[in-house]
Design an enzyme around this catalytic site. Structure first.
Site, short mmCIF file in Angstrom:
data_model
loop_
_atom_site.label_atom_id
_atom_site.label_comp_id
_atom_site.label_asym_id
_atom_site.label_seq_id
_atom_site.Cartn_x
_atom_site.Cartn_y
_atom_site.Cartn_z
N GLY A 183 -5.45 -1.27 -12.96
CA GLY A 183 -4.34 -2.21 -13.13
C GLY A 183 -4.65 -3.63 -12.69
O GLY A 183 -4.59 -4.55 -13.48
N SER A 184 -5.00 -3.81 -11.41
CA SER A 184 -5.17 -5.18 -10.94
C SER A 184 -6.61 -5.65 -11.16
O SER A 184 -7.55 -4.85 -11.14
CB SER A 184 -4.81 -5.28 -9.46
OG SER A 184 -5.59 -4.39 -8.70
N LYS A 199 -2.52 -10.05 15.95
CA LYS A 199 -3.30 -10.13 14.72
C LYS A 199 -4.08 -11.45 14.67
O LYS A 199 -5.28 -11.47 14.43
CB LYS A 199 -2.34 -10.05 13.52
CG LYS A 199 -3.00 -10.34 12.19
CD LYS A 199 -1.96 -10.67 11.13
CE LYS A 199 -2.62 -10.99 9.80
NZ LYS A 199 -3.27 -9.81 9.20
N HIS A 247 -1.52 7.23 -11.44
CA HIS A 247 -2.73 6.98 -10.65
C HIS A 247 -2.46 7.37 -9.21
O HIS A 247 -1.40 7.08 -8.67
CB HIS A 247 -3.11 5.50 -10.74
CG HIS A 247 -4.06 5.09 -9.65
ND1 HIS A 247 -5.38 5.49 -9.63
CD2 HIS A 247 -3.88 4.34 -8.54
CE1 HIS A 247 -5.96 5.00 -8.55
NE2 HIS A 247 -5.08 4.30 -7.86
N HIS A 275 -13.56 0.17 -2.90
CA HIS A 275 -13.41 -0.26 -1.50
C HIS A 275 -14.67 -0.92 -0.99
O HIS A 275 -14.68 -1.50 0.07
CB HIS A 275 -13.04 0.94 -0.64
CG HIS A 275 -11.77 1.59 -1.10
ND1 HIS A 275 -11.77 2.60 -2.02
CD2 HIS A 275 -10.48 1.33 -0.81
CE1 HIS A 275 -10.52 2.96 -2.27
NE2 HIS A 275 -9.72 2.19 -1.55
N CYS A 324 -9.54 2.77 -8.01
CA CYS A 324 -8.29 2.11 -7.68
C CYS A 324 -8.32 0.70 -8.28
O CYS A 324 -9.28 0.35 -8.98
CB CYS A 324 -8.13 2.07 -6.15
SG CYS A 324 -6.47 1.63 -5.59
N GLU A 377 -2.04 -7.81 -13.39
CA GLU A 377 -1.12 -7.84 -12.24
C GLU A 377 -1.20 -9.11 -11.39
O GLU A 377 -0.88 -9.07 -10.19
CB GLU A 377 -1.32 -6.59 -11.36
CG GLU A 377 -1.08 -5.30 -12.11
CD GLU A 377 -1.25 -4.03 -11.25
OE1 GLU A 377 -1.14 -4.13 -10.02
OE2 GLU A 377 -1.48 -2.96 -11.83
N LYS A 420 -4.26 8.52 8.22
CA LYS A 420 -2.83 8.36 8.52
C LYS A 420 -2.39 9.15 9.75
O LYS A 420 -2.81 10.29 9.95
CB LYS A 420 -2.00 8.84 7.34
CG LYS A 420 -2.11 7.88 6.21
CD LYS A 420 -0.83 7.78 5.43
CE LYS A 420 -0.94 6.59 4.53
NZ LYS A 420 0.13 5.66 4.68
#
Ligand code: GLN
Ligand code: ZN
Length: 764
Positions: A442-443, A19, A651, A704, A736, A494, A117
């Site tokens: 939320g955030s 990484k 959500h 995004h 989101c 949050e 995924k």
């Protein structure tokens, strides 16, 4: 001696060396030579670890710069036209990175390939993209070089490659409709000759065994795909190499028939997920074929009962002799590297756990037991492990009497609220919201100051009081911001949360956290899943103080924000000594207490996020309903404590939900906010045949992207939705949470979103 082997080793390094090196290279802070050197050193180290564990064959081809499927896609020269790859030049490392992430130190930035995924794991692969006339050629040399590299170090190698059918299944293209489109099988004519070339190269390199991964065998395969297996493997068998066909993640069910008389040297199956698959394959095995039993889980972190396992394999061993191999169930990519890097876990808990390096040790011990060849040190190690498992079975810390008592009476907890029509009336009276109410998920942006405050507080550099003050200041700012923008249902932002599962897990009993338990999620991104080792119990309120403080600052309703039980389960390593459904119910009971406390603290709207709800679906459709039943039950268990007038939100994001809409409706949340803008409201197709009964906020702002969405565009999306759903049920919200966004774009976007809602109200 029984042969032991491994399907793949985690590639990122115990300290996430890959990484760091990748990110330095992408940022222009390290040369490509330095990156290549990191990769080479990691591979050498991983082969060394595996050969020290006495593996008879070490895997090559499990290493990847970004993703193993992308490695294969680029080896085959399958580069979409927008990357301007010439037909005869090799595919460069930077082109591979541009396919993965849109940009690289060299080459023109362009839209990246899709990522999705990997089966039912939390790993993401880069989706191959192909056209109907797709051609193939060997366009990268990495894999062949790595084989040489391992051989030069003296290892007996087993290349690992994706099977043609799995690779095609996972790919997409404008001309093809979804994964199962049999049209993709037409590409085999051009593809198989290149597979043959690759195998021929392996052969000249002196390779004996090749592992070909076909995990699609664990899925419901349409007939044409099933039929293709014979053709493909008859063809590839011409190579003269020994082919080990590997499947994992589930049982083979009817697909086991496909393997009958297939010209393979061996078959690997996942006997952890599906112990019965061993007998099923044994029954169709030819007299020369090898059965590789995947008996050590590549998906969890628990030590196994070696004595029991060895006994359960005795009959097979007797029947197959040397033709029985043993291995982890799947690649060890999905577990952390080495338990020895954990210094924060207590000795007892540690003695129950096994990461990749330890799993290979377990494999070696298991072979010793099976063959009766354990030396004294080996016998000692087995005894130590058996003793550790006994402490786990008898441990008091995994059991919480109050939780056990609740679980014994789980049916007594209410799951059924009053009918929605009645609830929504009570909620309207209490909340007094306009039509097309606006909210966020939320955030709010997580600034450097927020992260620093959290880190300092954790490290002890910031006192509890100073930390609380810092968070309250942040909450106040976020509340004022939302009031100014004109949002209707507010959130506290949050700021106190590093991660939506970790935050709650750290406050709940029954969870443990690692310091270095990194697992690759995609590319250079790794996550540290929490470990649920015991009964889950709420020892203290977790979010009530922050939410109550936020509510004290405003007249408008503030949403209490929680992570739902299914998502908590899905993103953790889960104990294996009770059904997942039971662990999920325990999580639900803990959250239920929190929901009740939030309501008592005056919170009128409570959201339980379930972004991982769909990910939990089993691979086989036949197993879906059982999962959906308990997952829905858990959500209702967690939320049905509140009065009619308290509004429950949920959500969901990261997936398309069309095929499970009835179950989502069954969760009976008053409002669901759901990701749709990336797929251009594809979700709405789900409502053609099914009317979602409660309120719904299809996300209109794609968080995004750093782009500020256009007001008219958002307006159009909601109007689209209003054609299919009654307007009075629609909410207006982003896709989101906003934690990865900057403040400037957040402000502009939310202002435009609120403006869009106002236009709709005026028109109504
Ligand atoms: N409430 C969370 C947030 O806003 C939801 C995150 C998610 O859905 N992944 O960040
Ligand atoms: Zn989300």
């Amino acid at each position: 001696m029984t042969i032991i082997h491994n399907l793949g080793f985690p590639r990122a390094g115990a300290q996430r060396e890959l990484k760091r090196s990748l990110e330095a290279y992408w940022a222009g802070q390290a040369s490509q030579e330095e990156l290549l050197e990191t990769g080479r050193a990691l591979r050498a180290h991983h082969w060394d670890v595996q050969s020290k564990a006495a593996l008879d064959l070490v895997p090559v081809g499990d290493f990847a710069w970004y993703d193993q499927i992308l490695e294969w896609t680029s080896l085959l020269g399958v580069v979409p036209a927008r990357f301007a790859q010439s037909d005869d030049a090799p595919v460069s490392l930077d082109t591979l990175f541009r396919m993965a992430r849109g940009r690289a130190p060299s080459g023109t930035p362009v839209a990246a390939c899709e990522m999705t995924k990997w089966f039912d794991t939390n790993y993401h692969y880069i989706v191959p993209e192909f056209t109907p006339g797709q051609t193939f050629r060997i366009a990268r040399e990495d894999l062949f070089e790595q084989i040489e590299e391992a051989q030069a170090l003296g290892y007996k190698v087993k290349p690992v490659i994706p099977g043609p059918l799995t690779w095609l299944w996972l790919g997409k293209g404008d001309a093809f409709k979804g994964v199962a489109d049999p049209g993709k099988l037409a590409l085999l004519d051009a593809l198989l000759p290149v597979y043959e070339q690759v195998l021929a190269r392996f052969k000249t390199q002196g390779v004996e065994w090749v592992q070909i991964d076909e995990p699609v065998l664990a899925l419901d395969l349409p007939e044409q795909w099933q039929e293709a297996f014979r053709r493909v493997y008859q063809d590839l068998n011409q190579s003269g190499l020994k082919l080990l066909l590997a499947t994992y993640f589930d049982d083979l069910h009817e697909n086991v028939e496909l393997l009958t008389d297939l010209p393979l040297a061996g078959v690997h199956v996942d006997a952890v997920r599906a112990p019965a698959v061993l007998q099923a394959v044994q029954a169709i095995l030819g007299p020369e074929q090898v059965l590789s039993a995947g008996v050590i889980s590549g998906r969890d972190i628990w030590r196994v009962d070696l004595e029991h396992l060895s006994q359960s394999l005795q009959a097979l061993k007797l029947d197959l002799g040397e033709r029985l191999w043993i291995a982890p169930s799947c690649s060890l990519l999905h577990v952390p590297v080495d338990l020895r890097s954990e210094t924060g876990l207590d000795a007892e808990l540690k003695s129950w756990l096994s990461f990749a390096v330890q799993k290979l040790d377990e494999l070696k011990l298991l072979r010793g037991l099976l063959d009766g060849t354990l030396d004294e040190a080996g016998q000692q190690a087995v005894q130590t492990q058996q003793a550790a498992l006994k402490t786990r079975r008898e441990s008091k810390r995994t059991q919480h009497p109050a939780v056990q008592a609740q679980m014994a009476n789980i049916d007594q907890f209410r799951r059924q609220r009053a009918p929605f029509a009645q609830r929504i009336d009570a909620q309207r009276n209490k909340l007094n919201l306009p039509a097309f109410p606006t909210t966020t998920i939320g955030s709010f942006p997580q600034t450097t100051e927020i992260r620093t405050a959290r880190r300092d507080w954790r490290g002890g550099a910031l006192s509890d009081a100073a930390y609380e003050k810092a968070m309250q200041a942040e909450i106040e700012q976020v509340i004022r911001f939302q009031e100014r923008i004109g949002l209707d249902v507010l959130v506290h932002g949050e700021a106190e949360r590093n991660d939506m599962v970790e935050y709650f897990g750290e406050l709940l009993g029954g969870f443990a956290f690692t310091q270095n338990g990194w697992v690759q999620s995609y590319g250079s991104r790794c996550v540290k899943p929490p470990i649920i080792f015991g009964d889950v119990v709420r020892v203290t309120p977790m979010s009530v103080a922050w939410s109550a403080y936020a509510q004290s600052l405003t007249e408008r309703p503030v949403k209490g924000m929680l992570t739902g039980p299914v998502t908590m389960l899905q993103w953790s390593f889960v104990r294996d000594d009770q059904p997942r459904a039971d662990t999920c119910r325990q999580l639900a009971l803990a959250l239920r207490e929190e929901v009740g406390d939030l309501e008592r603290a005056g919170i009128r709207v409570i959201q339980l996020d379930e972004p991982a709800f769909r990910e939990g679906l089993p691979l086989r459709k036949g197993d879906w309903q059982d999962y959906l039943d308990w997952a829905v039950d858990c959500f209702r268990l967690a939320t049905s404590v509140v009065s009619d007038a308290t509004q429950i939100h949920t959500h969901m994001c990261y997936s398309e939900f069309n095929d499970i809409m009835p179950s989502i409706a069954d969760m009976d949340a008053d409002v669901i906010t759901i990701e749709t803008s990336r797929s251009n409201m594809l979700l709405l197709e789900a409502f053609e045949g099914f009317e979602y009964p409660n309120h719904i906020g299809p996300g209109v702002y794609d968080i995004h992207s750093p782009n500020v969405p256009d007001k008219d565009w958002m307006l159009r999306l909601i109007q689209e939705a209003a054609k299919r759903l009654p307007a009075e049920r629609l909410w207006v919200n982003p896709d989101c949470g906003l934690k990865t966004r900057g403040w400037a774009e957040t402000e502009a976007s939310l202002l435009a979103m609120v403006e869009a809602a106002k236009v709709l109200r005026a028109a109504a």
